[in-house]
Design a protein around this motif. Sequence first.
Motif, PDB file in Angstrom:
ATOM      1  N   GLN A   1       6.076  -2.496  -5.818  1.00  0.00           N
ATOM      2  CA  GLN A   1       6.583  -1.055  -6.464  1.00  0.00           C
ATOM      3  C   GLN A   1       7.158  -0.480  -6.093  1.00  0.00           C
ATOM      4  O   GLN A   1       8.907   0.550  -6.419  1.00  0.00           O
ATOM      5  CB  GLN A   1       5.628  -0.749  -7.364  1.00  0.00           C
TER       6      GLN A   1
ATOM      7  N   ARG B   1      11.923   0.389  -6.843  1.00  0.00           N
ATOM      8  CA  ARG B   1      12.092   1.126  -7.743  1.00  0.00           C
ATOM      9  C   ARG B   1      12.775   1.905  -6.694  1.00  0.00           C
ATOM     10  O   ARG B   1      14.390   2.861  -6.779  1.00  0.00           O
ATOM     11  CB  ARG B   1      11.139   2.557  -7.687  1.00  0.00           C
TER      12      ARG B   1
ATOM     13  N   VAL C   1       9.301   1.092 -13.798  1.00  0.00           N
ATOM     14  CA  VAL C   1       9.147  -0.480 -12.888  1.00  0.00           C
ATOM     15  C   VAL C   1       7.442  -0.231 -12.556  1.00  0.00           C
ATOM     16  O   VAL C   1       6.931   1.041 -12.041  1.00  0.00           O
ATOM     17  CB  VAL C   1       9.787  -0.167 -10.741  1.00  0.00           C
TER      18      VAL C   1
ATOM     19  N   ASP D   1       6.288  -5.126 -10.788  1.00  0.00           N
ATOM     20  CA  ASP D   1       7.626  -5.757 -11.324  1.00  0.00           C
ATOM     21  C   ASP D   1       7.394  -5.923 -11.839  1.00  0.00           C
ATOM     22  O   ASP D   1       8.206  -7.280 -12.412  1.00  0.00           O
ATOM     23  CB  ASP D   1       8.321  -5.350 -10.669  1.00  0.00           C
TER      24      ASP D   1
ATOM     25  N   ASN E   1      10.503  -7.452 -14.586  1.00  0.00           N
ATOM     26  CA  ASN E   1      11.565  -7.988 -13.851  1.00  0.00           C
ATOM     27  C   ASN E   1      12.693  -7.236 -14.387  1.00  0.00           C
ATOM     28  O   ASN E   1      13.640  -7.353 -14.507  1.00  0.00           O
ATOM     29  CB  ASN E   1      11.635  -8.527 -14.164  1.00  0.00           C
ATOM     30  N   HIS E   2      12.403  -5.707 -13.879  1.00  0.00           N
ATOM     31  CA  HIS E   2      13.248  -4.428 -14.442  1.00  0.00           C
ATOM     32  C   HIS E   2      14.293  -4.755 -12.990  1.00  0.00           C
ATOM     33  O   HIS E   2      15.401  -4.524 -12.981  1.00  0.00           O
ATOM     34  CB  HIS E   2      13.031  -3.115 -13.937  1.00  0.00           C
ATOM     35  N   GLU E   3      13.779  -5.132 -11.659  1.00  0.00           N
ATOM     36  CA  GLU E   3      15.047  -5.636 -10.465  1.00  0.00           C
ATOM     37  C   GLU E   3      16.026  -6.364 -11.181  1.00  0.00           C
ATOM     38  O   GLU E   3      17.155  -6.222 -10.788  1.00  0.00           O
ATOM     39  CB  GLU E   3      14.518  -6.654  -9.539  1.00  0.00           C
TER      40      GLU E   3
END
Length: 309
Positions: free
Chosen positions: A114, A118, A146, A150, A153-155
């Motif tokens: 995380q 971030r 995030v 995660d 899946n904000h990445e």
Amino acid sequence: MIKKTLYFGNPAYLSTRNDQLVINLPQANGLDDSSNRNTIPIEDIGVLITDHQQITITHALLDKLVANNCAIVTCNSSHHPHGLLLPLDGNSVQSERYRHQLQASVPLKKQMWQQTIRAKIENQAELLRNLCGVATDNMMHWAGSVSSGDGENHEARAAAFYWANLFPFAGFKRGREEDPPNNLLNYGYAILRAVVARALVGSGLMPTLGIHHHNRYNAYCLADDVMEPYRPFVDKVVLEIVKTATNYTELTKEIKWKLLSIPQLDVIINGKRSPLMVGVSQTTASVYACFEGSIRKIAYPQFPEPWND
């Protein structure tokens, strides 16, 4: 002291004498022993890159470089980084550190991931905002959202927006086998990966055992984890090359020299400015401290200001 990154792209015979790297080039008439201009102290070397099929390196030199925790990168016939040699015992209490790494709980590793994602998204947003003039409120929202591991899946959401705005020309798609400037990104990431793997070994950690990446065929899963927030620093160098170079479809010597500056880039880490290679060592030390339980936050880098430096 920051370690040097050495690149050899021509035929050379590399050996050692008196704890020095001795460079003998075929076009030179032997060594100039009076000036020592063909020698470099081994203790000053952090990364050594060999990029020619006619480079010879002695076993004695390899032994001394590895003992000095130097990352040795070999390139294939296409001049792309292909192999990485690191020491097996990079820390005096390595077995104890391995044990802490192996015993790390799943919740701990998810929290570490995380933090990693971030920091990566925040650095991507910073780069877009300052060099591309792109509003990044959405990216900062994703960074703040995030969760542990995660899971949402904000990445990936951030990556889609990031690449579309970093290289906003038609047809660009980020991928190892995609069109330029992916060739520059791949080369830069390979250098960064070597720097991170070297630092992990120096911190007594196994580069293979990641906190998120877990491909069974990947020997550097933890390196690929830890390097994520550092990737935008490589992207910045590549973006500057794309903006100034008339042709970046091939990795010319001039472009390689710019990419080889990556270990010397300035970063802000723990509130202080330092070279990227030094910052990576601080990051990997904090990764171990998280495994050990003495701290709860990984020390990741930020871009220094002002941006016009």
